[in-house]
Design an enzyme around this catalytic site. Structure first.
Site, PDB file in Angstrom:
ATOM      1  N   ALA A 117       0.906  17.317  -2.461  1.00  0.00           N
ATOM      2  CA  ALA A 117       0.047  16.239  -2.964  1.00  0.00           C
ATOM      3  C   ALA A 117       0.745  15.082  -3.670  1.00  0.00           C
ATOM      4  O   ALA A 117       0.236  13.964  -3.638  1.00  0.00           O
ATOM      5  CB  ALA A 117      -1.002  16.832  -3.910  1.00  0.00           C
TER       6      ALA A 117
ATOM      7  N   CYS B 178       4.970  10.864   7.744  1.00  0.00           N
ATOM      8  CA  CYS B 178       5.327   9.436   7.802  1.00  0.00           C
ATOM      9  C   CYS B 178       6.580   9.298   8.663  1.00  0.00           C
ATOM     10  O   CYS B 178       7.596   8.762   8.229  1.00  0.00           O
ATOM     11  CB  CYS B 178       5.524   8.846   6.400  1.00  0.00           C
ATOM     12  SG  CYS B 178       6.684   9.750   5.360  1.00  0.00           S
TER      13      CYS B 178
END
Length: 458
Positions: free
Chosen positions: A111, A231
């Site tokens: 997170a 990503c």
């Protein structure tokens, strides 16, 4: 960044992947990255007139330039989060695949720093439970700070390896694995990511991602959703891990994304993930895919044992703290061993009993403050919480005074004031002050104090 500095194997990989589009991709890496923010729907204050909206996120907006966010009181108060636009595609994935009309148990397994956690918190119903976990202990403080700024009391913060969640098998309706990756999609924003890239690191990341996915899979309820994102661009971390999930009993969920968004569908057989490229979207490199569990989930034993080592608040103390909350009946009230007073959403109590027993390093409940004798000292988290009672005594500050507040300076008032006051900016609470005559003492936590010189920016 200078595209000529791209590692040769990465350049070859992207030339093969993009073919005729590679020159446009390379040119995009030499441009300034766009700046985007996402609004907190529970703290409406920022004027977005004239700003372009991020197509796939109704609360996302592009800024024409990058301001000094540290010196914006609305940023410090959690009115918005600075988030890369491509990663906001999570909002559309959730809207298309998750049932957001009922309370959900959601786990954000990787997170920190909290961008996707705060996005999820804004999407979920108040009676949902959102567990945000960070493996690396040194990254937990920034996650906690961002969660406190966002102000939602239904968020649990944990610090565990994914395997440590094994006692919560079948507990979650949705799990987000925004996996640690080789960071190819951040090259133009983060020079270190490019310097650290190697083909060996890609394979290491891919293996780590499979380990995290293997630990996450048993935690889902039957027909639960697993959202996987990175990503990066390469197949070992994206396409190969989609196939890994299909091979292990998951069904791919397709998204319906408008063609004008320019998000590329990456397919392996009938399995599809979605890739953002910086030459196609106003954002960085980002990959996302959604899967549904098809296997049986074990039933968890109901645990009715209260939180160990906590005691219910005494009646007199309960009467005191209830006045600080907008809807006090929605909470139960507890004192922790360190004497902190915590409000726990009643709707989540039984589920939190299970989380409390299953995990060692966690924090949950709204931190209300502490009692010193008969005096109640409110916590900073309470000031920033969306559960805070409206109409509490406070002072509306100018931008200059708000920044002085965040420098942890004491302010001088025009009139004599006494007692606890909310420092507000454009109606949004910033934190607590205490009036002592014509001066107010600043109760901003020391760790939140900004150290940047204000006089340089106007």
């Amino acid at each position: 960044m200078n595209p000529t500095q791209l590692p040769a194997p990465f350049r070859a990989q992207m030339q093969q992947q993009l073919a005729d589009e590679f020159p446009a991709f390379e040119a995009a890496l030499g441009q300034e990255p766009p700046v985007s923010i996402r609004l907190n729907p529970s703290k409406p204050a920022l004027d977005t007139t004239g700003l372009e909206r991020v197509p796939w996120c109704s609360e996302g907006f592009y800024l024409p330039e990058r301001p000094v966010f540290t010196l914006d009181p609305l940023f410090q108060a959690g009115a918005y989060y600075v988030q890369e636009a491509s990663s906001m595609l999570l909002a559309e994935a959730m809207r298309q695949t998750a049932n957001l009309t009922r309370p959900l148990r959601v786990l954000d397994l990787c997170a920190a720093p909290g961008g996707k956690t705060t996005l999820l918190a804004s999407l979920l119903l108040p009676d949902s439970m959102l567990v945000c976990n960070e493996v690396i202990r040194t990254r937990v403080p920034i996650l906690r700070e961002n969660v406190e700024k966002w102000g939602y009391p239904n968020v649990v913060i944990t610090n565990h390896d994914p395997e440590d969640f094994d006692k919560l098998a079948g507990f979650f309706d949705v799990i987000l694995v925004d996996a640690p990756c080789s960071g190819e999609g951040l090259f133009r924003k983060d020079a270190d990511a490019m310097q650290e890239w190697s083909e060996e690191n890609v394979q290491t990341c891919s293996a780590r991602q499979k380990r995290i996915l293997s630990a996450a899979a048993p935690l889902l309820d039957e027909k639960g959703l697993l959202i996987y994102s990175t990503c990066t661009y390469n197949d070992p971390e994206n396409v190969d891990n989609m196939q890994f999930l299909v091979d292990n009993g998951f069904k791919n969920r397709l998204l319906n994304l408008p063609a004008e968004w320019n998000v590329v569908a990456k397919e392996i057989g009938t399995t599809v993930g979605y890739q953002c490229y910086p030459h196609r979207v106003r954002g960085e490199g980002f990959f996302i895919s959604v899967f549904q569990k098809t296997g049986f989930a074990p039933a968890l034993k109901t645990n009715s044992r209260p939180f160990r080592d906590w005691r219910p608040l005494r009646p007199r103390e309960t009467a005191e703290v209830r006045g600080w909350l907008a809807n006090p009946d929605q909470f139960s009230y507890w004192t922790k061993p360190n004497q902190e007073v915590v409000a726990v959403p009643v709707a989540l109590e039984k589920a939190l009993y299970l989380v409390n027993d299953a995990l060692r390093n966690k924090g949950f409940g709204l931190d209300l403050g502490t009692f010193k004798g008969t005096d109640f000292i409110p916590a900073h988290a309470l000031a920033l919480s969306t559960a805070l009672a409206p109409g509490l005594p406070g002072v509306e500050l100018s931008r200059e005074d708000a920044l002085r507040y965040f420098k942890k300076e004491n302010l001088v008032m025009d009139a004599s004031v006494r007692g606890w006051l909310l420092a507000r900016y454009q109606g949004i609470p910033l934190g607590w002050m205490k009036g002592v005559g014509n001066r107010v003492n600043n109760y901003l936590p020391k760790d939140w104090r900004i150290r940047m010189e204000i006089k340089e920016y106007h």
